[in-house]
Design an enzyme around this catalytic site. Structure first.
Site, PDB file in Angstrom:
ATOM      1  N   CYS A  12      -7.062   5.977   5.215  1.00  0.00           N
ATOM      2  CA  CYS A  12      -6.151   7.135   5.119  1.00  0.00           C
ATOM      3  C   CYS A  12      -6.507   8.016   3.914  1.00  0.00           C
ATOM      4  CB  CYS A  12      -4.684   6.702   5.051  1.00  0.00           C
ATOM      5  SG  CYS A  12      -4.158   5.827   6.502  1.00  0.00           S
ATOM      6  N   ALA A  13      -7.795   8.073   3.616  1.00  0.00           N
ATOM      7  CA  ALA A  13      -8.271   8.960   2.542  1.00  0.00           C
ATOM      8  C   ALA A  13      -9.586   9.541   3.040  1.00  0.00           C
ATOM      9  CB  ALA A  13      -8.450   8.168   1.252  1.00  0.00           C
TER      10      ALA A  13
END
Ligand SMILES: Cc1ncc(COP(=O)(O)O)c(C=O)c1O
Length: 435
Positions: free
Chosen positions: A380-381
């Protein structure tokens, strides 16, 4: 049948003032599931090596005990005159004081229970004064990268001082209300960000700062007042309290003026033709029945870490992290991802690629052949992982997923991680690359 004695059970601090953290002296607490057995290929059972704490940490025993102790009197909060309701309300409000003390918040800071960090950043995003510009680095987790209506995105800085310089320049060019958002410890590399210097710069430009502490608070002490932070957000499930609560802590004014996060009972003082909303941020943004057990669990985790003391926790984590990183560095073809170099301080999170294997293949092999749980992907980055993989020869075809995008493997440690877990991972990777 359970018998309650209110004066034994109602927390002494339910009256409101911030508690001084208990003297640190207890042994490091145990986690539930330390003896979990999992199947590996061939049908054998092995002890689970959980190296995925950065996603969700296991439950601490004192957290589970606190929840179990609260359950017999579980009841409504802020609504009932009955004994159990009063007791549950007192426990819920005590949890707020404990969490406030845990991060060294100012006495007048709001402490709002949320579902998690993502919920907390979105709540704040909905309360920003009209026209606020957010400044955010491309290194952020999506929870801190995406909720903002108007944002300026900064490229991953080459060194910590560059982060401060880039924030300085960006904030100087913005008119009107501004908010700098930064993660204290990266969920990809574990590296610590210069949040004190960034807070100083933000304030020099009349901006506020939100610190995403989701990956910091399980590993390091945070003192919001000493660092002069305006807002802090984190999640219980990464802090050994997997009962669905998180928290947003910080200055009351924007939160008191912002649109109520949820509209419904508890957030209103009265309803005639129009609703009259509470001005206090806590009731204003906590409509409906709150997650009492989540809040109690979160507070119990804060208490347990404080009672153990950060010196012992950090010492043990650093010992295991050094062993893990030197083990990985000793394997040809395993490359650690890092923004600011090998020597930059970090918490117990390491991401890496393995030559000749996709991250998914590595994670699956570690699970099915060695009983090791890690995470693979872009955590999620996405912009940050893409940036890191694009440097230093990481972006090879063989580091790719089935969909053709690149990704990495992440191992993360915490309370309950053993030397055997770390050694097993290193030996498993050595085994994999030698095939
Ligand atoms: C740095 C960071 N911020 C925010 C989040 C989001 O946390 P949650 O999924 O609990 O909302 C995570 C989760 O991985 C994280 O690592």
């Amino acid at each position: 049948m359970s018998t309650l004695t209110i004066f034994d059970s109602v927390p002494a601090q339910a009256s409101g003032e911030t508690q001084v953290p208990a003297a640190a002296s207890r042994p490091i607490p145990a986690v539930l599931g330390a003896d979990l057995q999992v199947p590996v290929k061939g049908g054998r059972l092995v002890g689970y090596a959980n190296l995925d704490y950065a996603a969700s940490a296991p439950c601490l025993e004192p957290v589970s005990a606190a929840v179990a102790a609260a359950l017999p009197a579980y009841s409504s909060v802020h609504r009932g005159a009955g004994y159990a309701s009063q007791l549950t309300t007192a426990r819920y409000e005590q949890a707020r004081h404990t969490v406030r003390a845990f991060v060294g918040a100012r006495p007048d800071d709001a402490v709002i229970f949320t579902r998690n960090t993502t919920d907390a950043t979105n709540l704040l995003a909905g309360c920003l004064p009209a026209g606020t510009t957010t400044v955010v680095f491309d290194t952020e987790h999506h929870a801190s990268l995406l909720p903002w209506r108007k944002s300026v995105r900064l490229a991953p800085p080459a060194f910590p001082g560059e982060a401060v310089r880039a924030a300085d320049e960006a904030l100087a060019g913005i008119e009107g209300p501004k908010l700098l958002v930064v993660t204290a410890a990266s969920n990809v590399t574990g590296e610590l960000w210069p949040i004190a210097a960034l807070a100083h710069i933000a304030h020099r430009h009349g901006a506020r700062i939100l610190v995403d502490a989701a990956q910091l608070v399980p590993h390091r002490r945070l003192n919001l007042t000493a660092l002069d932070l305006d807002y802090v957000a984190f999640s219980g499930h990464k802090l050994y309290a997997p009962f669905g609560a998180g928290v947003l802590i910080g200055r009351r004014d924007w939160l008191a003026d912002g649109e109520p996060y949820l509209k419904g009972g508890g957030a209103v003082r009265s309803v005639e033709e129009e609703a009259e909303w509470h001005d206090d941020p806590e009731p204003r943004h906590e409509a409906g029945t709150p997650n009492v057990l989540g809040a109690i669990a979160l507070a119990a985790a804060c208490d347990a870490l404080t009672a153990t003391g950060w010196t012992a926790l950090v010492r043990e984590e650093e010992r295991l992290l050094a062993r893990l990183r030197s083990g990985l560095a000793s394997i040809e073809g395993v490359r650690e991802l890092s923004l600011w170099g090998d020597d930059h301080p970090r918490v117990g999170i390491v991401s890496f690629t393995v030559d000749g294997y996709s991250a998914r293949e590595v994670a699956e092999a570690l699970s099915s052949q060695y009983g090791i749980g890690v995470r693979d992907g872009k955590f999620c980055a996405h912009p940050f992982v893409r940036h890191l993989l694009g440097r230093s020869g990481h972006d090879r075809e063989d580091a790719g997923c089935e969909d053709g995008t690149t990704s990495a493997v992440r191992a993360s440690i915490g309370i309950g991680t053993t030397q055997e877990h770390v050694d097993r991972l290193v030996e498993a990777l050595r085994d994999l690359v030698s095939r």
